[in-house]
Design an enzyme around this catalytic site. Structure first.
Site, PDB file in Angstrom:
ATOM      1  N   PHE B  13      -3.739   1.475  10.172  1.00 17.70           N
ATOM      2  CA  PHE B  13      -4.594   2.263  11.069  1.00 17.70           C
ATOM      3  C   PHE B  13      -3.764   3.377  11.702  1.00 17.70           C
ATOM      4  O   PHE B  13      -3.702   3.540  12.909  1.00 17.70           O
ATOM      5  CB  PHE B  13      -5.228   1.358  12.133  1.00 17.70           C
ATOM      6  CG  PHE B  13      -6.486   1.933  12.725  1.00 17.70           C
ATOM      7  CD1 PHE B  13      -7.574   2.240  11.920  1.00 17.70           C
ATOM      8  CD2 PHE B  13      -6.583   2.157  14.097  1.00 17.70           C
ATOM      9  CE1 PHE B  13      -8.739   2.769  12.469  1.00 17.70           C
ATOM     10  CE2 PHE B  13      -7.751   2.685  14.652  1.00 17.70           C
ATOM     11  CZ  PHE B  13      -8.827   2.991  13.836  1.00 17.70           C
ATOM     12  N   LYS B 130       0.600   6.675  -2.530  1.00 19.47           N
ATOM     13  CA  LYS B 130       1.127   6.980  -3.861  1.00 19.47           C
ATOM     14  C   LYS B 130       1.921   5.822  -4.456  1.00 19.47           C
ATOM     15  O   LYS B 130       2.049   5.728  -5.667  1.00 19.47           O
ATOM     16  CB  LYS B 130       2.076   8.184  -3.785  1.00 19.47           C
ATOM     17  CG  LYS B 130       1.416   9.525  -3.873  1.00 19.47           C
ATOM     18  CD  LYS B 130       2.430  10.645  -4.059  1.00 19.47           C
ATOM     19  CE  LYS B 130       3.353  10.805  -2.876  1.00 19.47           C
ATOM     20  NZ  LYS B 130       2.679  11.253  -1.647  1.00 19.47           N
ATOM     21  N   VAL B 157      -3.127  12.378  -4.966  1.00 23.12           N
ATOM     22  CA  VAL B 157      -2.640  13.598  -5.625  1.00 23.12           C
ATOM     23  C   VAL B 157      -2.758  14.840  -4.736  1.00 23.12           C
ATOM     24  O   VAL B 157      -1.754  15.456  -4.401  1.00 23.12           O
ATOM     25  CB  VAL B 157      -3.329  13.819  -6.993  1.00 23.12           C
ATOM     26  CG1 VAL B 157      -2.833  15.104  -7.633  1.00 23.12           C
ATOM     27  CG2 VAL B 157      -3.054  12.648  -7.928  1.00 23.12           C
ATOM     28  N   LYS B 229       3.317  12.508  -8.175  1.00 19.59           N
ATOM     29  CA  LYS B 229       1.924  12.913  -8.404  1.00 19.59           C
ATOM     30  C   LYS B 229       1.656  13.266  -9.866  1.00 19.59           C
ATOM     31  O   LYS B 229       0.595  12.928 -10.408  1.00 19.59           O
ATOM     32  CB  LYS B 229       1.574  14.094  -7.497  1.00 19.59           C
ATOM     33  CG  LYS B 229       1.572  13.734  -6.013  1.00 19.59           C
ATOM     34  CD  LYS B 229       1.503  14.996  -5.143  1.00 19.59           C
ATOM     35  CE  LYS B 229       1.520  14.659  -3.663  1.00 19.59           C
ATOM     36  NZ  LYS B 229       1.659  15.878  -2.821  1.00 19.59           N
ATOM     37  N   GLY B 327      -3.130  16.722   5.007  1.00 20.89           N
ATOM     38  CA  GLY B 327      -3.868  16.892   6.256  1.00 20.89           C
ATOM     39  C   GLY B 327      -4.616  15.622   6.600  1.00 20.89           C
ATOM     40  O   GLY B 327      -5.134  14.934   5.732  1.00 20.89           O
TER      41      GLY B 327
END
Lengths: 349, 349
Positions: B13, B130, B157, B229, B327
């Protein structure tokens, strides 16, 4: 995974129908192994080329060969001949109708009748025809929802470049409030060529020679093709209820070589921009008009016949997609993507 | 439409978990009306902030308020406290686990154990981490397939900008054979700033001040973040089986101001390009390295922290997506998009 065989009927067998059929053939094995998708094309009905129906599936290699040789479906050996489009939709054992007959942006017919017939006999319908969607998408979606079938039309906006599916599936819930972009390849090609020094008339002639523009280029250069597409985006993605000819529409016919050059000197580029915006009061405003776009903007660098759309969203800022907006293979593929998504939904256990 | 309520448990969280929760709250009504999606968050378990479980659903407004005030979940009134992540996954009445705990790119733990636990108790799992995907995606996908549940990881990604879903859903069947792009925002920001005259060290310092780069910037500037990625894209989209450290990887630390300027004079721009290509023999080659990209290429015009990927396909040529790659809101949204797609699949009648 339970493999179901999707039985497809094609209404129309021109460039897009044949393009889609070739992809089905080429990808038969990978569609099965990668997507669990098996198909039979059971019927084809084309106003000019004739029709054929075999409930067990047609031999697509043979069919393409015969159409290439004779220009007709009728000489395909076997199968039931002579069924028109409505009988083919209603009475074949197909589960899914691919509507790729001709486009009429004034009446939407005969495509609207085809789509309604498909919905009424509980068949999914995939199309690339702007007519029914630009003119009647909300009515058709309501009918489809009522019958519990899918109508899908990715190809109506940027052919095989994801536009509607991008917005509705992979950006679902992102809060899209504005869409703007370059959604007519012919005009973008003309503007790109003018930058190389060609006058408008010369650039148009070149676009016609290359097959980008029609003999009567009005639909492209007058902005009406882009208008039909932005109305689709506004109605489908932003929940509007615009009529096709509501929004203001201006094409590129007044753009001169001087305009192109002086914009470049100022760090701008003229582009034919289609846009739709959802306002706070729930209303949606759309338009098509040439605009000077700063060279730093992603849309400014989309050149030639390439198309592009920028979705402004609440949660991911601006997301821009760039890709071809036309082409036999790309539009044929757009049918496949909708067919595969319907398969994914209906076969999920 | 039958409305099912999806019961969600959040493992972790922090920024992403809270970002996702805020979007759930803000969009509650439109998720229901537009997507037929209703939810309860029944449990949250965070190593640092504590945990809470209420089988009838938590009051998310209250929870966010309390965490903001106290930094802890424990002071939330009511509910069962003190369950660790595995107990939360296994023993709550959740249908769907959102794994947004911390990322460890060396071991993938504890995320790999979390995902396996979710799969083993037949719960779908959405993550933005990831670690498990870069290290073990093929193993995890095989387990999930065996159990008939979905594991989804769009956010790994380009955060909320569609990358995996674009390739796997809206370009399904397009024959993607090459993927290349800019998938590290920090390095793209640094290279963009160097163009304005800043030296590498100065541009890095600025990226750190703005929060784009970590105090130890190695993962970004050394190319390792982009490497993780592109390995995910290669394995998931191109069907490869690459290990995370297999492909050659070079970062931007050797790029000088002179390199940047002389490339521009020649009509090129240095970009840190991650790429993966499927060869005819079925092998997949991937790499991360700085490359000089011609200014006319869509990737050359992606500036600042923005990310972009170009998919080269058999049927639609090149399709390029451009958007934010990080973001709080964008990554929180990436969870929603996977949750909504699982809902769409599992609720389809």
């Amino acid at each position: 995974m339970i493999i179901m065989v999707t039985r497809i009927a094609l209404i129309g067998f021109g460039v897009v129908g044949q393009g889609f059929t070739k992809i089905l053939l080429e990808q038969k094995e990978s569609l099965k192994t990668q997507h669990g998708f098996e198909y039979e094309v059971v019927a084809i009905s084309d106003t000019m080329k004739g029709s054929v129906y075999d409930e067990n599936g047609l031999d697509l290699n043979k069919l393409l060969e015969i159409v290439e040789e004779t220009g007709e479906i009728n000489s395909y050996p076997g199968g039931i001949k002579g069924w028109d489009s409505l009988k083919t939709i209603n009475e074949t054992n197909s589960d899914l109708i691919v509507e790729v007959a001709w486009t009429d942006l004034t009446t939407g017919e005969p495509a609207i009748s085809h789509v309604k017939a498909a919905i009424n006999c509980n068949k999914h319908c995939v199309m690339t025809n702007k007519g029914p969607i630009a003119l009647a998408v909300n009515e058709l979606e309501a009918l489809a929802k009522d019958k519990g079938v899918q109508i899908r039309y990715e190809g109506t906006v940027m052919s095989g470049t994801p536009a509607l599916n991008l917005a509705m599936l992979t950006l679902a819930g992102s809060g899209i409030y504005k869409i703007q972009g370059i959604i007519n390849g012919t005009t973008n090609y003309i503007l790109s060529e003018m930058e190389k020094g060609l006058g408008y008339d010369e650039a148009l002639k070149q676009a016609q020679d290359l097959g980008y523009a029609e003999a009567d280029p009005t639909a492209d250069v007058g902005g009406y093709d882009a208008l039909g597409k932005i109305v689709i985006l506004a109605n489908v993605v932003l929940g509007a209820n615009l009529k096709k000819d509501d929004p203001p529409c201006e094409g590129i016919t007044k753009i001169t070589l001087d305009d192109v050059n002086s914009a470049l000197e100022e760090g701008f580029r003229w582009k034919l921009i289609a846009s739709a915006e959802l306002h706070d009061d729930g209303s949606v405003e759309a338009s098509v008009a040439p605009k000077k776009v700063p060279l730093s903007h992603p849309l400014a660098n989309v050149m030639g016949p390439t198309n592009s759309l920028t979705f402004s969203t609440k949660y991911v800022d601006d997301v821009t997609i760039i890709g071809p907006g036309a082409g036999k293979e790309a539009t044929g593929f757009s049918v496949l993507i909708d067919v595969l998504d319907i398969h994914r939904l209906t076969s999920y256990k």
